[in-house]
Design a protein around this motif. Structure first.
Motif, PDB file in Angstrom:
ATOM      1  N   ALA A 109      50.170  65.945  14.741  1.00  0.00           N
ATOM      2  CA  ALA A 109      48.937  65.680  13.992  1.00  0.00           C
ATOM      3  C   ALA A 109      49.072  66.048  12.514  1.00  0.00           C
ATOM      4  CB  ALA A 109      47.762  66.419  14.614  1.00  0.00           C
ATOM      5  N   ILE A 110      50.266  65.878  11.962  1.00  0.00           N
ATOM      6  CA  ILE A 110      50.460  66.090  10.530  1.00  0.00           C
ATOM      7  C   ILE A 110      50.022  64.830   9.799  1.00  0.00           C
ATOM      8  CG2 ILE A 110      52.160  66.475   8.705  1.00  0.00           C
ATOM      9  CD1 ILE A 110      53.784  68.123  10.681  1.00  0.00           C
ATOM     10  N   ALA A 111      49.020  64.935   8.970  1.00  0.00           N
ATOM     11  CA  ALA A 111      48.502  63.777   8.248  1.00  0.00           C
ATOM     12  C   ALA A 111      49.475  63.360   7.149  1.00  0.00           C
ATOM     13  CB  ALA A 111      47.138  64.103   7.652  1.00  0.00           C
ATOM     14  N   TRP A 112      49.652  62.059   6.995  1.00  0.00           N
ATOM     15  CA  TRP A 112      50.571  61.554   5.985  1.00  0.00           C
ATOM     16  C   TRP A 112      50.010  60.282   5.359  1.00  0.00           C
ATOM     17  CZ3 TRP A 112      52.397  56.640   7.127  1.00  0.00           C
ATOM     18  CH2 TRP A 112      52.332  56.241   8.460  1.00  0.00           C
ATOM     19  N   GLU A 113      50.599  59.901   4.253  1.00  0.00           N
ATOM     20  CA  GLU A 113      50.167  58.691   3.565  1.00  0.00           C
ATOM     21  C   GLU A 113      51.378  57.949   3.021  1.00  0.00           C
ATOM     22  OE1 GLU A 113      47.859  59.448   0.104  1.00  0.00           O
ATOM     23  OE2 GLU A 113      49.273  60.889  -0.768  1.00  0.00           O
ATOM     24  N   GLU A 114      51.222  56.631   2.871  1.00  0.00           N
ATOM     25  CA  GLU A 114      52.271  55.815   2.261  1.00  0.00           C
ATOM     26  C   GLU A 114      51.937  55.593   0.801  1.00  0.00           C
ATOM     27  OE1 GLU A 114      54.384  51.385   2.570  1.00  0.00           O
ATOM     28  OE2 GLU A 114      52.962  52.034   4.111  1.00  0.00           O
ATOM     29  N   ARG A 115      52.919  55.836  -0.062  1.00  0.00           N
ATOM     30  CA  ARG A 115      52.758  55.569  -1.485  1.00  0.00           C
ATOM     31  C   ARG A 115      53.643  54.391  -1.870  1.00  0.00           C
ATOM     32  NH1 ARG A 115      52.725  61.697  -4.130  1.00  0.00           N
ATOM     33  NH2 ARG A 115      51.230  62.636  -2.654  1.00  0.00           N
ATOM     34  N   GLU A 116      53.763  54.147  -3.169  1.00  0.00           N
ATOM     35  CA  GLU A 116      54.533  52.994  -3.623  1.00  0.00           C
ATOM     36  C   GLU A 116      55.988  53.085  -3.180  1.00  0.00           C
ATOM     37  OE1 GLU A 116      54.658  56.117  -6.859  1.00  0.00           O
ATOM     38  OE2 GLU A 116      53.126  55.240  -5.552  1.00  0.00           O
ATOM     39  N   HIS A 117      56.592  51.917  -3.050  1.00  0.00           N
ATOM     40  CA  HIS A 117      58.006  51.792  -2.692  1.00  0.00           C
ATOM     41  C   HIS A 117      58.328  52.387  -1.328  1.00  0.00           C
ATOM     42  CE1 HIS A 117      58.388  50.542  -6.830  1.00  0.00           C
ATOM     43  NE2 HIS A 117      58.026  51.739  -7.267  1.00  0.00           N
ATOM     44  N   GLY A 118      57.370  52.391  -0.413  1.00  0.00           N
ATOM     45  CA  GLY A 118      57.633  52.824   0.956  1.00  0.00           C
ATOM     46  C   GLY A 118      57.738  54.316   1.174  1.00  0.00           C
ATOM     47  N   GLN A 119      57.376  55.114   0.166  1.00  0.00           N
ATOM     48  CA  GLN A 119      57.508  56.567   0.294  1.00  0.00           C
ATOM     49  C   GLN A 119      56.384  57.144   1.160  1.00  0.00           C
ATOM     50  OE1 GLN A 119      58.782  58.339  -3.801  1.00  0.00           O
ATOM     51  NE2 GLN A 119      57.560  56.530  -4.265  1.00  0.00           N
ATOM     52  N   LEU A 120      56.746  58.027   2.095  1.00  0.00           N
ATOM     53  CA  LEU A 120      55.773  58.685   2.948  1.00  0.00           C
ATOM     54  C   LEU A 120      55.691  60.171   2.586  1.00  0.00           C
ATOM     55  CD1 LEU A 120      56.410  57.129   6.485  1.00  0.00           C
ATOM     56  CD2 LEU A 120      55.100  56.236   4.550  1.00  0.00           C
ATOM     57  N   PHE A 121      54.470  60.650   2.377  1.00  0.00           N
ATOM     58  CA  PHE A 121      54.220  62.033   1.980  1.00  0.00           C
ATOM     59  C   PHE A 121      53.238  62.684   2.941  1.00  0.00           C
ATOM     60  CE2 PHE A 121      55.724  60.273  -1.966  1.00  0.00           C
ATOM     61  CZ  PHE A 121      56.221  61.327  -2.712  1.00  0.00           C
ATOM     62  N   CYS A 122      53.343  64.002   3.064  1.00  0.00           N
ATOM     63  CA  CYS A 122      52.313  64.767   3.773  1.00  0.00           C
ATOM     64  C   CYS A 122      51.032  64.746   2.944  1.00  0.00           C
ATOM     65  CB  CYS A 122      52.749  66.222   3.961  1.00  0.00           C
ATOM     66  SG  CYS A 122      54.156  66.451   5.051  1.00  0.00           S
ATOM     67  N   LEU A 123      49.901  64.662   3.617  1.00  0.00           N
ATOM     68  CA  LEU A 123      48.628  64.714   2.916  1.00  0.00           C
ATOM     69  C   LEU A 123      48.262  66.144   2.526  1.00  0.00           C
ATOM     70  CD1 LEU A 123      46.224  62.175   4.671  1.00  0.00           C
ATOM     71  CD2 LEU A 123      46.880  62.232   2.258  1.00  0.00           C
ATOM     72  N   ARG A 124      48.636  67.114   3.374  1.00  0.00           N
ATOM     73  CA  ARG A 124      48.219  68.485   3.107  1.00  0.00           C
ATOM     74  C   ARG A 124      49.295  69.273   2.389  1.00  0.00           C
ATOM     75  NH1 ARG A 124      47.802  73.762   4.504  1.00  0.00           N
ATOM     76  NH2 ARG A 124      49.715  73.638   5.730  1.00  0.00           N
ATOM     77  N   SER A 125      50.410  69.541   3.054  1.00  0.00           N
ATOM     78  CA  SER A 125      51.413  70.424   2.465  1.00  0.00           C
ATOM     79  C   SER A 125      52.785  70.167   3.083  1.00  0.00           C
ATOM     80  CB  SER A 125      51.028  71.882   2.691  1.00  0.00           C
ATOM     81  OG  SER A 125      52.082  72.757   2.343  1.00  0.00           O
ATOM     82  N   ALA A 126      53.817  70.363   2.263  1.00  0.00           N
ATOM     83  CA  ALA A 126      55.187  70.278   2.759  1.00  0.00           C
ATOM     84  C   ALA A 126      55.469  71.333   3.817  1.00  0.00           C
ATOM     85  CB  ALA A 126      56.168  70.430   1.598  1.00  0.00           C
ATOM     86  N   ASP A 127      54.726  72.432   3.775  1.00  0.00           N
ATOM     87  CA  ASP A 127      54.897  73.472   4.790  1.00  0.00           C
ATOM     88  C   ASP A 127      54.701  72.929   6.202  1.00  0.00           C
ATOM     89  OD1 ASP A 127      55.478  75.490   3.004  1.00  0.00           O
ATOM     90  OD2 ASP A 127      53.417  76.215   2.871  1.00  0.00           O
ATOM     91  N   ASP A 128      53.861  71.908   6.339  1.00  0.00           N
ATOM     92  CA  ASP A 128      53.595  71.366   7.670  1.00  0.00           C
ATOM     93  C   ASP A 128      54.876  70.868   8.336  1.00  0.00           C
ATOM     94  OD1 ASP A 128      50.915  71.910   7.361  1.00  0.00           O
ATOM     95  OD2 ASP A 128      50.385  69.871   6.739  1.00  0.00           O
ATOM     96  N   VAL A 129      55.715  70.178   7.571  1.00  0.00           N
ATOM     97  CA  VAL A 129      56.963  69.650   8.133  1.00  0.00           C
ATOM     98  C   VAL A 129      57.954  70.779   8.391  1.00  0.00           C
ATOM     99  CG1 VAL A 129      58.962  68.170   7.686  1.00  0.00           C
ATOM    100  CG2 VAL A 129      56.668  67.372   7.111  1.00  0.00           C
ATOM    101  N   ALA A 130      58.126  71.671   7.427  1.00  0.00           N
ATOM    102  CA  ALA A 130      59.072  72.778   7.610  1.00  0.00           C
ATOM    103  C   ALA A 130      58.655  73.663   8.781  1.00  0.00           C
ATOM    104  CB  ALA A 130      59.163  73.606   6.332  1.00  0.00           C
ATOM    105  N   ASP A 131      57.360  73.948   8.889  1.00  0.00           N
ATOM    106  CA  ASP A 131      56.882  74.775   9.993  1.00  0.00           C
ATOM    107  C   ASP A 131      57.071  74.086  11.335  1.00  0.00           C
ATOM    108  OD1 ASP A 131      56.167  76.735   8.218  1.00  0.00           O
ATOM    109  OD2 ASP A 131      54.033  76.232   8.201  1.00  0.00           O
ATOM    110  N   LEU A 132      56.855  72.779  11.365  1.00  0.00           N
ATOM    111  CA  LEU A 132      57.067  72.014  12.600  1.00  0.00           C
ATOM    112  C   LEU A 132      58.490  72.191  13.107  1.00  0.00           C
ATOM    113  CD1 LEU A 132      56.748  69.713  14.723  1.00  0.00           C
ATOM    114  CD2 LEU A 132      57.153  68.090  12.852  1.00  0.00           C
TER     115      LEU A 132
END
Length: 417
Positions: A92-115
């Protein structure tokens, strides 16, 4: 069989090390991670301005540089951007697509590292954080790694939680310790970002076991220009531009700095630029200045007036000589029109260098891949020795490619180690 402390010993608890550990532990392997910092995933936690550009939907080997452009294909094919999307979405880590196909976390990079850290811990991985590697050897039966407490573990390289405590717990020993392992994974990254503790240790280990290492150079880094560059003094100006070097071009935002150029266009270009090579800048990509000069309605305009409509004022003033800027377009000679075209569409300069490893988001070069399995990341010179992530001579362009290579190469090694 010889007694070992662990099945898989991973040097580096960063992006590729965590992914490798998670994958190997899921296969029932005993996994130990060693890192000189007291926090896991240091680069992951600050990537993408703290939002973690964790992958890119436009994934292809052409987005990577290195001596062998085909090497990344196998690992990338077996771990796709949608595999990473599935992983973060499961948590349930929220993410968004930006230009050129880039995917980012909506909240924090910590979410991915902690996962990744939590999955490793749930699978029984052992973390020895705040430990420096004193030596690596192979005794004929297993890898033996000597570690000792890192005195600078609380230095500026540590990443902390909002409450101020270091992320990640550790059961690291308080004295010099020797660890034995069947498989050794070198996931120590490159020398880029030394201010957060990055070193070339992985390259030194590779050389110790007979591997050749391509020289490291900073990439995804601003380019510096000579003091006599006519466009100095424009710091802060940003505009879309097409920047070309060595036959490779990028049309992206360009930013003038106090020392030269930055922004996505310059950072991407730095992956391909070599010392002594010129860069060519088109300040009006997609426009045709020649056609605009021929347009009847522009004939009575001064050159500076037309350029001022097309470009930031300060840049327009610097691109052409004052006498040319003050002439009417209808009065321009063929040579003058050619000079304008050259100035606007093909401004050429030779950078004096880059802003260096401290400003670089990555480093090109690394362990040469001709003696590394593209499927498993295992050394063909020393069975049981693996290299993953940025320590290899595989470097991604800006846009989530380096992190995805860390996931894909870590997974490839974790499936075999």
């Amino acid at each position: 069989m010889t007694r070992t402390d662990t099945d898989v010993l991973i040097l580096g608890a960063g992006a590729s090390g965590l992914f490798c550990a998670m994958t190997a532990a899921a296969r029932g392997r005993r996994v130990t991670l060693v890192d000189h910092a007291r926090a896991t995933g240091r680069k992951v936690r600050i990537a993408g301005g703290g939002k973690c550009n964790f992958t890119n939907l436009e994934m292809h080997a052409r987005h990577y540089v290195g001596d062998n452009p085909h090497f990344p294909k196998s690992a990338l094919a077996r771990f796709t951007p949608w595999d990473m999307v599935s992983l973060v979405s499961e948590q349930a880590i929220a993410w968004e697509e930006r230009e050129h196909g880039q995917l980012f976390c909506l909240r924090s990079a910590d979410d991915v590292a902690d996962l990744l850290e939590q999955r490793c811990r749930a699978s029984g991985c052992r973390f020895l954080l705040g430990q420096r590697v004193e030596g690596v050897e192979h005794d004929g039966e297993a890898f033996v790694v000597t570690i000792a407490p890192a005195q600078a573990a609380a230095a500026e390289g540590d990443v902390t939680t909002q409450g101020g405590a270091p992320k990640g717990a550790t059961d690291a020993p308080a004295k010099v310790t020797r660890l034995r392992a069947v498989s050794l994974v070198v996931a120590t990254g490159s020398a880029a970002w030394p201010q957060i503790g990055a070193t070339d240790m992985g390259h030194r280990i590779a050389r110790q076991f007979g591997h050749k290492v391509a020289p490291s150079r900073p990439v995804l880094v601003p380019l510096a220009m000579a003091p006599q560059w006519p466009l100095h003094g424009l710091a802060g100006i940003a505009l879309p531009a097409r920047v070309t070097t060595a036959g490779t071009a990028f049309t992206l935002p360009l930013l003038f700095t106090h020392r030269g150029i930055s922004g996505p266009a310059a950072l991407q270009t730095s992956c391909y630029w070599q010392p002594g090579q010129p860069v060519e800048i088109d300040f009006l990509p997609g426009e045709n200045l020649d056609a605009l000069l021929r347009a009847p309605e522009h004939g009575k305009l001064l050159v500076r007036t037309l350029l001022g409509r097309l470009l930031p004022d300060r840049l327009a003033e610097r691109l052409v000589e004052p006498d040319l800027a003050g002439r009417k377009i209808a009065e321009l000679s063929r040579a003058a029109r050619a000079a304008l075209h050259q100035a606007v569409h093909a401004h050429t300069a030779v950078p004096t260098g880059t802003e260096g490893m401290r400003k670089a988001e990555a480093a090109a070069g690394g362990v040469r891949v001709d003696q590394i399995s593209s499927r498993s990341m295992e050394s063909t010179l020393c069975p049981g020795l693996f290299f993953t992530g940025e320590v290899l001579d595989v470097t991604g362009q800006l846009g989530g490619y380096n992190l995805h290579w860390a996931w894909a190469s870590g997974k490839a090694a974790g499936e075999v180690a």
